[in-house]
Scaffold this active site. Structure first.
Site, PDB file in Angstrom:
ATOM      1  N   THR A 144       0.842  -1.206   0.000  1.00 33.85           N
ATOM      2  CA  THR A 144       0.000   0.000   0.000  1.00 33.85           C
ATOM      3  C   THR A 144       0.875   1.254   0.000  1.00 33.85           C
ATOM      4  OG1 THR A 144      -1.647  -1.244   1.219  1.00 33.85           O
ATOM      5  CG2 THR A 144      -1.895   1.132   1.222  1.00 33.85           C
ATOM      6  N   LEU A 166       5.114   0.700   6.733  1.00 32.12           N
ATOM      7  CA  LEU A 166       5.617  -0.144   7.821  1.00 32.12           C
ATOM      8  C   LEU A 166       7.122  -0.010   8.000  1.00 32.12           C
ATOM      9  CD1 LEU A 166       3.440  -3.299   7.020  1.00 32.12           C
ATOM     10  CD2 LEU A 166       2.990  -1.523   8.716  1.00 32.12           C
ATOM     11  N   LYS A 188     -17.555   3.889   5.921  1.00 35.03           N
ATOM     12  CA  LYS A 188     -17.282   3.788   7.365  1.00 35.03           C
ATOM     13  C   LYS A 188     -17.624   5.116   8.031  1.00 35.03           C
ATOM     14  CE  LYS A 188     -13.420   3.130  10.527  1.00 35.03           C
ATOM     15  NZ  LYS A 188     -11.973   2.978  10.651  1.00 35.03           N
ATOM     16  N   ILE A 248       8.267 -12.121  -2.356  1.00 36.64           N
ATOM     17  CA  ILE A 248       8.171 -11.673  -0.953  1.00 36.64           C
ATOM     18  C   ILE A 248       6.717 -11.336  -0.615  1.00 36.64           C
ATOM     19  CG2 ILE A 248       8.846  -9.867   0.678  1.00 36.64           C
ATOM     20  CD1 ILE A 248      11.542  -9.724  -0.733  1.00 36.64           C
TER      21      ILE A 248
HETATM   22  C1  LIG Z   1      -2.576  -6.750  11.486  1.00 39.52           C
HETATM   23  C2  LIG Z   1      -2.563  -5.457  10.744  1.00 39.52           C
HETATM   24  C3  LIG Z   1      -3.772  -4.817  10.453  1.00 39.52           C
HETATM   25  C4  LIG Z   1      -3.775  -3.593   9.786  1.00 39.52           C
HETATM   26  N1  LIG Z   1      -4.957  -2.937   9.572  1.00 39.52           N
HETATM   27  C5  LIG Z   1      -4.942  -1.682   9.063  1.00 39.52           C
HETATM   28  C6  LIG Z   1      -6.141  -0.940   8.878  1.00 39.52           C
HETATM   29  O1  LIG Z   1      -7.245  -1.416   9.127  1.00 39.52           O
HETATM   30  N2  LIG Z   1      -6.026   0.316   8.398  1.00 39.52           N
HETATM   31  C7  LIG Z   1      -4.831   0.882   8.085  1.00 39.52           C
HETATM   32  O2  LIG Z   1      -4.782   2.055   7.698  1.00 39.52           O
HETATM   33  N3  LIG Z   1      -3.703   0.169   8.185  1.00 39.52           N
HETATM   34  C8  LIG Z   1      -3.718  -1.072   8.671  1.00 39.52           C
HETATM   35  N4  LIG Z   1      -2.561  -1.782   8.801  1.00 39.52           N
HETATM   36  C9  LIG Z   1      -1.333  -1.227   8.271  1.00 39.52           C
HETATM   37  C10 LIG Z   1      -1.266  -1.487   6.780  1.00 39.52           C
HETATM   38  O3  LIG Z   1      -1.418  -2.860   6.518  1.00 39.52           O
HETATM   39  C11 LIG Z   1       0.058  -1.027   6.219  1.00 39.52           C
HETATM   40  O4  LIG Z   1       0.296   0.287   6.629  1.00 39.52           O
HETATM   41  C12 LIG Z   1       0.033  -1.062   4.730  1.00 39.52           C
HETATM   42  O5  LIG Z   1      -0.336  -2.327   4.264  1.00 39.52           O
HETATM   43  C13 LIG Z   1       1.365  -0.651   4.162  1.00 39.52           C
HETATM   44  O6  LIG Z   1       2.274  -1.691   4.155  1.00 39.52           O
HETATM   45  P1  LIG Z   1       3.646  -1.417   3.429  1.00 39.52           P
HETATM   46  O7  LIG Z   1       3.375  -1.097   2.004  1.00 39.52           O
HETATM   47  O8  LIG Z   1       4.412  -0.452   4.219  1.00 39.52           O
HETATM   48  O9  LIG Z   1       4.401  -2.819   3.560  1.00 39.52           O
HETATM   49  P2  LIG Z   1       4.182  -4.217   2.818  1.00 39.52           P
HETATM   50  O10 LIG Z   1       2.767  -4.468   2.481  1.00 39.52           O
HETATM   51  O11 LIG Z   1       4.881  -5.231   3.665  1.00 39.52           O
HETATM   52  O12 LIG Z   1       4.970  -4.074   1.453  1.00 39.52           O
HETATM   53  C14 LIG Z   1       6.364  -4.211   1.372  1.00 39.52           C
HETATM   54  C15 LIG Z   1       6.780  -4.281  -0.069  1.00 39.52           C
HETATM   55  O13 LIG Z   1       8.188  -4.306  -0.139  1.00 39.52           O
HETATM   56  C16 LIG Z   1       8.609  -5.331  -1.016  1.00 39.52           C
HETATM   57  N5  LIG Z   1       9.931  -5.777  -0.618  1.00 39.52           N
HETATM   58  C17 LIG Z   1      10.390  -6.059   0.626  1.00 39.52           C
HETATM   59  N6  LIG Z   1      11.660  -6.473   0.573  1.00 39.52           N
HETATM   60  C18 LIG Z   1      12.029  -6.443  -0.732  1.00 39.52           C
HETATM   61  C19 LIG Z   1      13.208  -6.780  -1.432  1.00 39.52           C
HETATM   62  N7  LIG Z   1      14.300  -7.250  -0.814  1.00 39.52           N
HETATM   63  N8  LIG Z   1      13.213  -6.638  -2.767  1.00 39.52           N
HETATM   64  C20 LIG Z   1      12.135  -6.190  -3.429  1.00 39.52           C
HETATM   65  N9  LIG Z   1      10.983  -5.860  -2.818  1.00 39.52           N
HETATM   66  C21 LIG Z   1      10.936  -5.999  -1.485  1.00 39.52           C
HETATM   67  C22 LIG Z   1       7.525  -6.387  -0.864  1.00 39.52           C
HETATM   68  O14 LIG Z   1       7.512  -7.260  -1.968  1.00 39.52           O
HETATM   69  C23 LIG Z   1       6.281  -5.519  -0.802  1.00 39.52           C
HETATM   70  O15 LIG Z   1       5.882  -5.177  -2.106  1.00 39.52           O
HETATM   71  C24 LIG Z   1      -2.553  -3.012   9.406  1.00 39.52           C
HETATM   72  C25 LIG Z   1      -1.356  -3.683   9.646  1.00 39.52           C
HETATM   73  C26 LIG Z   1      -1.341  -4.884  10.314  1.00 39.52           C
HETATM   74  C27 LIG Z   1      -0.049  -5.589  10.573  1.00 39.52           C
END
Ligand SMILES: Cc1cc2nc3c(=O)[nH]c(=O)nc-3n(C[C@H](O)[C@H](O)[C@H](O)COP(=O)(O)OP(=O)(O)OC[C@H]3O[C@@H](n4cnc5c(N)ncnc54)[C@H](O)[C@@H]3O)c2cc1C
Length: 497
Positions: free
Chosen positions: A14, A332, A77, A41
């Site tokens: 996201t 994250l 919501k 991943i």
């Molecule tokens: C249990 C839980 C419930 C949640 N509920 C909510 C909610 O209701 N509302 C809300 O606003 N937020 C919520 N969140 C938070 C939300 O899920 C995250 O903020 C959001 O999904 C963003 O994730 P991200 O993109 O930072 O990380 P991720 O989704 O982990 O994406 C990481 C990306 O990095 C890539 N990557 C990692 N390492 C490498 C590498 N070495 N080489 C190439 N690519 C790599 C992966 O492939 C992936 O594409 C929740 C989180 C959790 C844990």
């Protein structure tokens, strides 16, 4: 002054795609923007509930809201239903938007507090259009032409399928020239001065950039694994460290709100979408085993289980600097606050907007970076305080977990707010903190912090005047809710997937 030319986003969850979509929209043709993600991943795949501020992000992208809801199997919501948080058997809704109508200098709750001992007041929920509509499973968007009516003040957010949301944003970003590179980053190269020079893919290609946006999730591939920026933990106040998410079949009624039910060592969410209901259990591994947490989650689904639980571990806290040299960590990778008030996607959005507002040139001026980090720290810490309040303000003593939460010392910034409200019902929104006075008031009252007094200015109105004022608000809201369509009807008519 030398402008940056190339931006590299690492991560396609996201955070990565939200960043890519907005940067693509704003800087199409100006910067070369590449996004790396690895299907092997994957993403955390959760994150389904939002707060109304997301409408601002959608507006910046120029999205059509109905199309957006349709394509993400979304729903609307109006707030969050908190069950069993204060005491078992008690519930309240934290509704978005306004409560009643101010009178003179004062917010409505001061008059409500004044009238309450005489018993001639309704439940606080009856004075918020969002909460009253939520309890009746009704929904419509605010009508800006009806500014005099509560209908003009309905505040909504969305619930959506996180996977579909990332897919939707990916399409949007790619249409605006963002180049997606599939594959795993194997290593990160730093320059002698500690700035990031490039990343090297496992297949051997090296990709250099001026600005690196680390959206690689909990691992913090650049910001932590390579730069070792450091992490501040807040687990002493927010002891939950694991979660399990599982979808189930959609059931009736189709509620326009998220539910959060306190369990023995954490809480369970329920998020209704068009095609299914999202559920999850956030818990503290110090107080409950994974097996018991899973059994509790599965025993409390209100529809047929549709998949195996997705298990996640996290450490609540924040990077010491979310912008370090030429790397900005978003999502994250920047830190984690549990999703009790659905704030993570908002933190992503505000980080992207802040980065754009403070867009650097290749000198990466330290004052610019310091300002970004100051604003980010403030935002994170105030949201953290708001979430801690839900745990601290409890009378539950049925488990060790709740006794710990009730008795723990909280940050001074929060204690000050609790003490101020407990005295005369006052709460002030400081600077740009995310949660409004209305949000704090609802959680304080919903969790049993009833002020000892109210603002003396409320005595300017007689008891009869106050009763009439409160009665009018309640009547008008009841009438408005009466004419609203149900949530299911509204979606069927405007944005069925
Ligand atoms: C249990 C839980 C419930 C949640 N509920 C909510 C909610 O209701 N509302 C809300 O606003 N937020 C919520 N969140 C938070 C939300 O899920 C995250 O903020 C959001 O999904 C963003 O994730 P991200 O993109 O930072 O990380 P991720 O989704 O982990 O994406 C990481 C990306 O990095 C890539 N990557 C990692 N390492 C490498 C590498 N070495 N080489 C190439 N690519 C790599 C992966 O492939 C992936 O594409 C929740 C989180 C959790 C844990």
């Amino acid at each position: 002054m030398k402008q940056i030319k190339r931006v590299l986003i690492v991560g396609g969850g996201t955070a990565g795609w939200m960043a890519a979509a907005l940067l693509g929209k704003l800087f199409e043709g100006l910067y070369e923007i590449v996004l790396i993600e690895s299907e092997a991943i994957g993403t955390v795949g959760v994150g389904e509930a939002t707060i109304p501020a997301i409408k601002k992000y959608n507006e910046l992208l120029g999205l059509d809201e109905n199309e957006f809801v349709r394509k993400t199997q979304g729903s609307f919501k109006l707030g969050i239903d908190f069950v069993d948080w204060w005491r078992k058997g008690e519930r309240y809704i934290h509704g978005f938007g306004v409560i009643g109508q101010d009178l003179g200098w004062l917010r409505m709750h001061h008059y409500w507090l004044k009238a309450r001992p005489r018993g001639d007041v309704a439940d606080f929920a009856a004075y918020s259009i969002n909460t009253a509509a939520a309890l009746a499973n009704k929904f419509m968007r605010a009508d800006p032409k009806m500014a005099e009516s509560p209908i003009g003040h309905i505040a909504h957010a969305f619930q959506f399928d996180a996977g579909l949301y990332a897919k939707f944003l990916r399409g949007y970003a790619e249409e605006r020239g963002i180049r997606r590179r599939e594959g795993k980053v194997g290593s990160v190269q730093l320059r002698e001065d500690g700035f990031v020079d490039s990343v090297t893919m496992e297949d051997g290609e090296t990709i250099a950039a001026d600005l690196f946006v680390d959206c690689s999730g909990f691992r913090g591939l650049i910001i932590e694994q390579a730069m070792q920026t450091g992490y501040e933990t807040w687990t002493q106040w927010l002891p939950c460290d694991r979660a399990m998410a599982v979808p189930c079949a959609r059931t009736e009624p189709f509620t326009p709100y998220t539910r959060s039910t306190a369990r023995t060592a954490g809480w369970q969410w329920r998020i209704p979408l068009q095609h299914r209901t999202g559920n999850g259990h956030v818990y503290s591994s110090a107080y409950i085993s994974d097996e018991d947490a899973e059994a509790m989650l599965l025993a409390n689904l209100d529809g047929e289980q549709l998949a195996e639980p997705n298990r996640l571990r996290f450490v609540t806290g924040k990077r010491r600097q979310t912008w370090n040299k030429n790397c900005v960590a978003i999502g994250l990778a920047s830190g984690f606050l549990e999703p009790l008030e659905s704030t993570s996607i908002h933190l992503i959005q505000s980080a992207i907007i802040r980065m754009v507002r403070l867009l650097p040139d290749t000198a990466f001026d330290p004052a610019t970076i310091a300002e970004y980090n100051r604003q980010t720290d403030f935002e994170y810490e105030r949201i953290r305080d708001f979430i801690i309040l839900h745990y601290k303000a409890t009378e539950r003593d049925d488990t060790e977990f709740w006794r710990y939460c009730r008795d723990m010392e909280v940050p001074a910034t929060l204690q000050r707010k609790i003490d101020l409200f407990a005295a005369n019902g006052r709460v002030f929104r400081e600077d740009d903190e995310l949660f409004t006075e209305e949000s704090w008031i609802q959680v304080f009252l919903g969790q049993g912090i009833v002020p000892r007094g109210y603002d003396p200015l409320a005595d300017i109105k007689s008891d009869a005047q106050v009763a009439q004022y409160l009665g009018n608000i309640e009547t008008v809201i009841r009438k408005c809710v009466g004419v609203m369509p149900t949530h299911a009807e509204f979606i069927a008519k405007t944005c069925a997937a």
